[in-house]
Scaffold this active site. Structure first.
Site, PDB file in Angstrom:
ATOM      1  N   VAL A  69      51.163  -6.021  44.998  1.00 16.55           N
ATOM      2  CA  VAL A  69      49.719  -5.842  45.064  1.00 16.55           C
ATOM      3  C   VAL A  69      49.359  -5.188  46.394  1.00 16.55           C
ATOM      4  O   VAL A  69      49.730  -5.686  47.461  1.00 16.55           O
ATOM      5  CB  VAL A  69      48.985  -7.188  44.923  1.00 16.55           C
ATOM      6  CG1 VAL A  69      47.479  -6.994  45.023  1.00 16.55           C
ATOM      7  CG2 VAL A  69      49.360  -7.868  43.609  1.00 16.55           C
ATOM      8  N   VAL A 119      46.312  -2.193  48.294  1.00 18.98           N
ATOM      9  CA  VAL A 119      45.250  -1.197  48.224  1.00 18.98           C
ATOM     10  C   VAL A 119      45.365  -0.301  49.441  1.00 18.98           C
ATOM     11  O   VAL A 119      45.534  -0.786  50.568  1.00 18.98           O
ATOM     12  CB  VAL A 119      43.854  -1.855  48.171  1.00 18.98           C
ATOM     13  CG1 VAL A 119      42.753  -0.792  48.144  1.00 18.98           C
ATOM     14  CG2 VAL A 119      43.732  -2.771  46.957  1.00 18.98           C
ATOM     15  N   ARG A 158      37.390  -2.174  50.321  1.00 24.67           N
ATOM     16  CA  ARG A 158      35.978  -2.542  50.220  1.00 24.67           C
ATOM     17  C   ARG A 158      35.264  -1.839  49.069  1.00 24.67           C
ATOM     18  O   ARG A 158      34.079  -1.550  49.149  1.00 24.67           O
ATOM     19  CB  ARG A 158      35.232  -2.232  51.535  1.00 24.67           C
ATOM     20  CG  ARG A 158      35.897  -2.755  52.796  1.00 24.67           C
ATOM     21  CD  ARG A 158      35.988  -4.265  52.796  1.00 24.67           C
ATOM     22  NE  ARG A 158      36.594  -4.765  54.041  1.00 24.67           N
ATOM     23  CZ  ARG A 158      37.004  -6.010  54.232  1.00 24.67           C
ATOM     24  NH1 ARG A 158      36.887  -6.890  53.241  1.00 24.67           N
ATOM     25  NH2 ARG A 158      37.521  -6.383  55.377  1.00 24.67           N
ATOM     26  N   ARG A 159      35.988  -1.557  47.992  1.00 25.27           N
ATOM     27  CA  ARG A 159      35.367  -0.934  46.825  1.00 25.27           C
ATOM     28  C   ARG A 159      35.487  -1.810  45.576  1.00 25.27           C
ATOM     29  O   ARG A 159      35.180  -1.354  44.472  1.00 25.27           O
ATOM     30  CB  ARG A 159      36.000   0.427  46.542  1.00 25.27           C
ATOM     31  CG  ARG A 159      35.904   1.430  47.682  1.00 25.27           C
ATOM     32  CD  ARG A 159      36.317   2.803  47.208  1.00 25.27           C
ATOM     33  NE  ARG A 159      36.471   3.742  48.303  1.00 25.27           N
ATOM     34  CZ  ARG A 159      36.769   5.038  48.142  1.00 25.27           C
ATOM     35  NH1 ARG A 159      36.934   5.529  46.923  1.00 25.27           N
ATOM     36  NH2 ARG A 159      36.901   5.832  49.187  1.00 25.27           N
ATOM     37  N   LEU A 185      40.660  -4.406  44.321  1.00 21.15           N
ATOM     38  CA  LEU A 185      41.540  -5.558  44.162  1.00 21.15           C
ATOM     39  C   LEU A 185      40.972  -6.524  43.126  1.00 21.15           C
ATOM     40  O   LEU A 185      41.703  -7.017  42.261  1.00 21.15           O
ATOM     41  CB  LEU A 185      41.732  -6.274  45.492  1.00 21.15           C
ATOM     42  CG  LEU A 185      42.576  -7.558  45.436  1.00 21.15           C
ATOM     43  CD1 LEU A 185      43.983  -7.264  44.936  1.00 21.15           C
ATOM     44  CD2 LEU A 185      42.611  -8.241  46.800  1.00 21.15           C
ATOM     45  N   THR A 186      39.688  -6.772  43.184  1.00 23.52           N
ATOM     46  CA  THR A 186      39.069  -7.680  42.206  1.00 23.52           C
ATOM     47  C   THR A 186      39.249  -7.153  40.790  1.00 23.52           C
ATOM     48  O   THR A 186      39.568  -7.921  39.868  1.00 23.52           O
ATOM     49  CB  THR A 186      37.579  -7.857  42.529  1.00 23.52           C
ATOM     50  OG1 THR A 186      37.448  -8.445  43.833  1.00 23.52           O
ATOM     51  CG2 THR A 186      36.909  -8.762  41.503  1.00 23.52           C
ATOM     52  N   TYR A 234      43.811 -14.875  48.049  1.00 17.56           N
ATOM     53  CA  TYR A 234      44.002 -15.195  46.635  1.00 17.56           C
ATOM     54  C   TYR A 234      43.303 -16.459  46.164  1.00 17.56           C
ATOM     55  O   TYR A 234      43.200 -16.696  44.964  1.00 17.56           O
ATOM     56  CB  TYR A 234      45.500 -15.241  46.331  1.00 17.56           C
ATOM     57  CG  TYR A 234      46.116 -13.867  46.425  1.00 17.56           C
ATOM     58  CD1 TYR A 234      45.986 -12.961  45.388  1.00 17.56           C
ATOM     59  CD2 TYR A 234      46.768 -13.459  47.582  1.00 17.56           C
ATOM     60  CE1 TYR A 234      46.509 -11.682  45.483  1.00 17.56           C
ATOM     61  CE2 TYR A 234      47.297 -12.178  47.683  1.00 17.56           C
ATOM     62  CZ  TYR A 234      47.163 -11.295  46.641  1.00 17.56           C
ATOM     63  OH  TYR A 234      47.671 -10.017  46.741  1.00 17.56           O
ATOM     64  N   PHE A 281      59.592 -12.585  45.620  1.00 15.88           N
ATOM     65  CA  PHE A 281      59.626 -11.649  44.485  1.00 15.88           C
ATOM     66  C   PHE A 281      58.511 -10.628  44.644  1.00 15.88           C
ATOM     67  O   PHE A 281      57.622 -10.789  45.457  1.00 15.88           O
ATOM     68  CB  PHE A 281      59.503 -12.380  43.145  1.00 15.88           C
ATOM     69  CG  PHE A 281      58.318 -13.290  43.030  1.00 15.88           C
ATOM     70  CD1 PHE A 281      57.076 -12.807  42.592  1.00 15.88           C
ATOM     71  CD2 PHE A 281      58.414 -14.632  43.348  1.00 15.88           C
ATOM     72  CE1 PHE A 281      55.981 -13.649  42.471  1.00 15.88           C
ATOM     73  CE2 PHE A 281      57.318 -15.489  43.232  1.00 15.88           C
ATOM     74  CZ  PHE A 281      56.106 -14.987  42.799  1.00 15.88           C
TER      75      PHE A 281
END
Length: 413
Positions: free
Chosen positions: A82, A84, A90-91, A94-95, A123, A413
């Protein structure tokens, strides 16, 4: 140009992984690491966000089976890779990736999602709770002695090529799975992860070494193993070498102690370091001086209940339980609401929706923390993270959820 989120194609992997390296600081991985992770990547479970030809965000998942209390191996998505790009933060990217990923995990029928967090503050807002911790020790072998149990002298230790004894070591690992929640069953290909040995990973140490513990007679053969590196260091007083332990597993106390005794006795070394150990590692009871072993902990595996009733029914419980929980889960609203959990004396449980009055109130994050039995509901309640609505309910539930051994994730992992 609008951003496009799509499932990764095999011929996009290099660009996708280059982005990931950049997101984690821009230090290229070794060819061996890239080759291994390319082979392990499940492209159909990997997402990329593209700004034209540039990959600017990523998220992936591995198909795992995770050991849970009671010994069952439960399907779990191992969330990974994961990142960005710093140009696209800030866009809400990720969400959006977490939203799509959890929807996909639910559709695939996996009750759990798990991850290791580069930044644990990120998280929790997506419902992940810290479920395991890892122990690190730096043992000063000039001042610390081992007290080994009877039978240790009957165990033979033998140096071996790590690859030649890999199958024997994997058999030991597999035998331990059912007794230690948090351990993933290694799918094909994952057995090679502990053998990664790129020069950049050694930090001045030797190539990876392996020693196996063996016993003669019926039930003998390889009963334990340790992988390690030796880091030679010198100063004006002479040698100051260190042993860096990467893996150590054994099937019984004598084999376990024999491996530690071997590591303590390596010539020209005066410190044994081991990281990512279980927090209840028996070595803490073998050493003569815990303080000079410098034990410390940090968070390790984070757990997210994706299908709450399926997850709670997949594990067993240490005591009979009958409790109604009011669960908050804004990010996965299908988990929200009131659930009755009933566990019998044998440990199995049934979890159903109910209209009965709630006796505990908590979020799915706290359930994730308590799920593997290492974090108690009483400690979460003391922090105000679990609210008791019926007197005694926290203690009853905490006893049922708690495990006999600390959960443990042996590798990343």
């Amino acid at each position: 140009m609008a951003l496009e989120t799509r499932v990764l194609q095999a011929d996009e992997w290099d660009v996708w992984y280059d982005h990931l390296e950049l997101a984690f600081g821009g230090v290229p991985e070794s060819p061996a690491e890239r080759k291994l992770y390319r082979g392990l990547t499940e492209t159909e479970r990997s997402l990329g966000v593209w700004d034209g030809a540039a990959c600017v965000a990523s998220a992936g998942a591995f198909t795992f089976r995770l050991s849970v209390p009671g010994g069952a191996l439960v399907p779990a998505a191992g969330v990974t890779m994961v990142g960005v790009s710093p140009t696209h933060r800030r866009r809400g990217i990720l969400t959006s990736l977490m939203r799509r990923q959890l929807d996909d995990i639910r559709a695939g029928g996996e009750p759990l999602a798990v991850l290791t967090a580069s930044d644990p503050a990120i998280y929790g807002r997506f419902g992940y709770g810290t479920a395991t911790y890892a122990l690190a020790v730096d043992i000063d072998t000039t001042r610390v002695r081992l007290s080994v149990p009877p039978g240790t002298d009957e165990v033979t230790v033998r140096l071996a090529d790590p690859r030649e004894v890999l199958a024997d070591c994997e058999r030991v690992y597999e035998e331990l799975l059912a007794d230690r929640p948090g351990m993933p069953a290694r799918q094909p290909g994952w057995e090679h992860l502990p053998l990664l040995d790129a020069p950049a990973m050694r930090d001045g140490g030797s190539p990876l070494k392996c020693v196996v513990a063996e016993r003669e007679g019926a039930g003998g053969g390889v009963v334990g193993y340790a992988r390690y590196r030796v880091k030679p260091e010198w100063d004006l007083t002479g040698s100051d070498g260190k042993v860096e332990v990467t893996d150590l597993d054994a099937l019984d106390p004598a084999a376990y102690a024999a491996l530690w005794r071997y590591l303590f006795g390596i010539d020209l070394t005066w410190t044994v370091r081991a990281h990512r150990r279980p927090v209840d590692d028996p070595v803490l009871h073998l050493v003569s001086d815990v303080r000079r072993s410098r034990p410390r902990t940090r968070d390790s595996l984070h757990v997210r209940l994706v299908d709450l009733p399926a997850a709670l029914e997949a594990r067993t419980y240490g005591a009979a339980l009958d409790v109604v929980m009011e669960v908050e889960d804004a990010f996965c609203p299908w988990n929200e609401g009131r659930w009755r959990v009933v566990a019998d004396a044998k440990g199995s449980a049934v979890c159903k929706r109910t209209e009965e009055p709630a006796e505990l109130a908590l979020s799915v994050r706290e359930l994730g923390s308590a799920y593997l039995g290492g974090i108690t509901l009483t400690s979460l309640a003391a922090a105000g993270r679990v609210v008791e609505l019926r007197r005694g309910a926290v203690r009853e539930a905490s006893r049922a959820f708690a495990g006999d051994v600390a959960p443990w994730l042996p590798h990343g992992f």
